[in-house]
Design an enzyme around this catalytic site. Structure first.
Site, PDB file in Angstrom:
ATOM      1  N   CYS A 186       0.823  -1.201   0.000  1.00 47.74           N
ATOM      2  CA  CYS A 186       0.000   0.000   0.000  1.00 47.74           C
ATOM      3  C   CYS A 186       0.865   1.261   0.000  1.00 47.74           C
ATOM      4  CB  CYS A 186      -0.998  -0.045   1.150  1.00 47.74           C
ATOM      5  SG  CYS A 186      -2.487   0.889   0.731  1.00 47.74           S
ATOM      6  N   HIS A 221      -3.673  -4.943   0.419  1.00 47.07           N
ATOM      7  CA  HIS A 221      -3.118  -5.483   1.662  1.00 47.07           C
ATOM      8  C   HIS A 221      -3.217  -7.014   1.670  1.00 47.07           C
ATOM      9  CE1 HIS A 221      -2.631  -1.725   3.964  1.00 47.07           C
ATOM     10  NE2 HIS A 221      -3.663  -1.304   3.254  1.00 47.07           N
ATOM     11  N   GLU A 246      -1.784  -9.019   3.487  1.00 49.76           N
ATOM     12  CA  GLU A 246      -1.689  -9.594   4.848  1.00 49.76           C
ATOM     13  C   GLU A 246      -3.063  -9.961   5.407  1.00 49.76           C
ATOM     14  OE1 GLU A 246      -1.098  -6.467   4.009  1.00 49.76           O
ATOM     15  OE2 GLU A 246      -1.451  -5.024   5.627  1.00 49.76           O
TER      16      GLU A 246
HETATM   17  N1  GLN Z   1      -2.072   6.853   2.468  1.00 46.21           N
HETATM   18  C1  GLN Z   1      -2.130   6.072   1.275  1.00 46.21           C
HETATM   19  C2  GLN Z   1      -3.474   6.226   0.578  1.00 46.21           C
HETATM   20  O1  GLN Z   1      -4.411   6.698   1.164  1.00 46.21           O
HETATM   21  C3  GLN Z   1      -1.843   4.611   1.572  1.00 46.21           C
HETATM   22  C4  GLN Z   1      -2.843   3.961   2.480  1.00 46.21           C
HETATM   23  C5  GLN Z   1      -2.362   2.698   3.090  1.00 46.21           C
HETATM   24  O2  GLN Z   1      -1.176   2.404   3.096  1.00 46.21           O
HETATM   25  N2  GLN Z   1      -3.261   1.901   3.653  1.00 46.21           N
HETATM   26  O3  GLN Z   1      -3.609   5.885  -0.566  1.00 46.21           O
END
Ligand code: GLN
Length: 544
Positions: free
Chosen positions: A381, A518, A520
């Site tokens: 992410c 994600h 995970e």
């Molecule tokens: N802050 C980034 C976004 O909003 C990544 C978010 C995250 O890592 N969950 O796209």
């Protein structure tokens, strides 16, 4: 409805592992062939944990249906090996919100709206919403500790449910701490007695007491707890400290917990088949070797903030018969000068997700270090977004390249807020809409991702399309896709309509892969996630 309910409360203090105890009960009952689900009721006023700071509350867990939930849902999914959703997590805030909405709508026909019966009815309705003819058991964990003011409506609601549903359909399990006082060499049952007294004062007599303890409780101690707390002698169990969390279901099985539950709830279920779980635990305790991986993020002071990540890396180890030692490094402390020193000795580097600009430059330095020194790297992410920024700045020489999250006026918005996409999404997938302070919406929950053949991503997944969970607002800016691809960063995963970039990788590197989602949240010990499996494998093969 055939569903029976097990309510799990906690006493004495928090952090006793109530979530893991509930999850382990789930494992055991499922191994008996029963259809099981687990719910978490959280007493705080936030409508969901989505806006809560991970420093305070730990990780925000995301389900397939886009619910932002308590991290215990992660334990439940990992121990049950099944997917849960919005219906599995309620907070006081959500309950009150529902009631107030109904009140404003005039649903209560001018009546006075009160905690009892309106709030308690709403809680009962939330709990009962999971019940069905196919579901045998719903385990319901009540967050917080008995005696907390804010948890009272939940406790009152579950008290009523035994009357509503009958004795054979409702069971109360209470988890307490039984401390061992080293200097006196004594085990103390008094805190448990007090906690049960507190529970009884609200009208709940526990059926089963789980005693969290450093040492095995003798029959004598169990008899004492049984006498003072008014429970069967064979209903007092030791929830002993275990080396690995995955030991817990087996340790509770050996004590006969599932047997006692089955008797009390009159469950006609066969003995559990724990073969696969036993094999798993054997693997966890007998690794062929060890590897070490650095997690470089800003929430490192509270390990709970990276709970699922931590577990997914352990699962990646299990898939390779290896133990994984995790080193948490604070990205705010990393600079180009000290990077090599801070990351010395690790065989792989992972940069996780996050929000806000704090620590981002340290993450970007870390990624440069991993890319240039060919150390296995996994970005997740925000970790992927940083990998893209690093590549843009240092390989493509896009001076000042950034994400619009951190520099709205960057000359190279390689990561950006895709407004058109938000508009489309707003119309089509209402349930996932969340207004953000920036006026955008979060992409939440499971979305399909097409995997490009002959890439590391494909090597890991082995299939052309997967589903992965998201929680972010910003996206890779496809305007620059060609620049990246020409210079060695391959787009190996994208949305089926090809508008969104989901995975990037550098093929001229032992293992450098980063994803927008994600993974995970989709890993469990019985089915380690393919990307974590391959990443850990690369760290094992890394010889420097
Ligand atoms: N802050 C980034 C976004 O909003 C990544 C978010 C995250 O890592 N969950 O796209």
């Amino acid at each position: 409805m055939n569903t029976k309910f097990i309510f799990v409360t906690g006493g004495v203090l928090s952090s006793l592992g109530k979530g893991l105890a509930a999850a382990s009960m789930g494992t055991l009952l499922k191994a008996r062939g029963l259809n099981v689900t687990i719910l978490k009721l959280d007493p705080y006023i936030n409508v969901d944990p989505g806006t809560m700071n991970p420093f305070q509350h730990g990780e925000v867990y995301v389900t397939d249906d886009g619910a932002e939930t308590d991290l215990d849902l992660g334990h439940y999914e990992r121990f049950l090996d099944q997917h849960l959703g919005q219906a599995n997590n309620f907070t006081s805030g959500r309950i009150y919100n529902n009631v107030i909405t109904k009140e404003r709508r005039g649903d209560y026909l001018g009546g006075t709206v009160q905690v009892i019966p309106h709030i308690t009815d709403e809680i009962k309705q939330a709990i009962l919403s999971v019940a069905s003819d196919d579901l045998d058991v719903a385990i319901v964990e009540i967050g917080g500790t008995i005696g907390d003011i804010e948890g009272l409506p939940f406790v009152e609601a579950i008290r009523q449910m035994r009357n509503d549903l009958g004795k054979d359909n409702v069971l109360y399990v209470h988890l307490t701490l039984v401390p061992y006082i080293k200097t006196a060499g004594e085990i103390k049952t008094k805190p448990t007695q007090h906690s049960v007294k507190e529970l009884r004062s609200i009208g709940i007599q526990p059926d089963i007491i789980l005693c969290r303890s450093e040492v095995e409780l003798s029959d004598e101690i169990k008899a004492k707890i049984s006498l003072f707390c008014n429970v069967d002698k064979d209903a007092v169990f030791t929830c002993i400290d275990v080396e690995s969390i995955y030991d817990l279901p087996l340790s509770l099985y050996e004590e006969g917990l599932d047997q006692k539950i089955a008797i009390l709830l009159r469950l006609s279920a066969k003995n559990p088949n724990l073969h696969t779980w036993e094999e798993l635990v054997k693997k966890v305790h007998n690794p062929k070797g060890r590897t070490s991986i650095a997690i470089v993020g800003k929430y490192v002071d509270l390990k709970e903030a990276y709970k699922s990540l931590h577990e997914a890396l352990i699962h990646g180890g299990i898939a390779n018969d290896y133990a994984v030692d995790l080193v948490y490094v604070n990205s705010e402390e990393i600079t180009s000068e000290n990077c090599a020193e801070k990351l010395a000795g690790v065989k792989g580097i992972l940069v996780p997700g996050g929000f806000g600009s704090r620590g981002v430059e340290g993450k970007i330095e870390t990624i440069r270090y991993a890319r240039e020194n060919k150390i296995p790297f996994f970005g997740i992410c925000l970790g992927m977004q940083c990998a893209v920024i690093e590549f843009a700045r240092n390989v493509l020489k896009f001076k000042g390249a950034d994400s619009e999250e951190f520099a709205e006026k960057t000359p190279y918005p390689v990561i950006y807020l895709m407004k058109e996409w938000f508009d489309i999404r707003k119309k089509s997938i209402q349930r996932r809409d969340k207004e953000s302070e920036k006026g955008g919406t979060m992409r939440l929950g499971a979305y399909p991702c097409v995997v490009k053949p002959e890439t590391r991503a494909y090597e890991a997944y082995g299939v052309a399309q997967v589903s992965e969970r998201h929680r972010h607002r910003f996206e890779f800016n496809k305007m620059y896709a060609k620049d990246f691809e020409k210079n060695g960063m391959t787009i190996s995963g994208f949305s089926p309509d090809e508008t969104l970039v989901e995975i990037v990788e550098i093929q001229d590197h032992p293992w450098f892969l980063a994803c927008q989602f994600h993974p995970e949240f989709n890993s469990n010990p019985l089915h380690p996630h393919p990307l974590f499996r391959e990443f850990v494998k690369a760290t094992i093969q890394y010889t420097k």
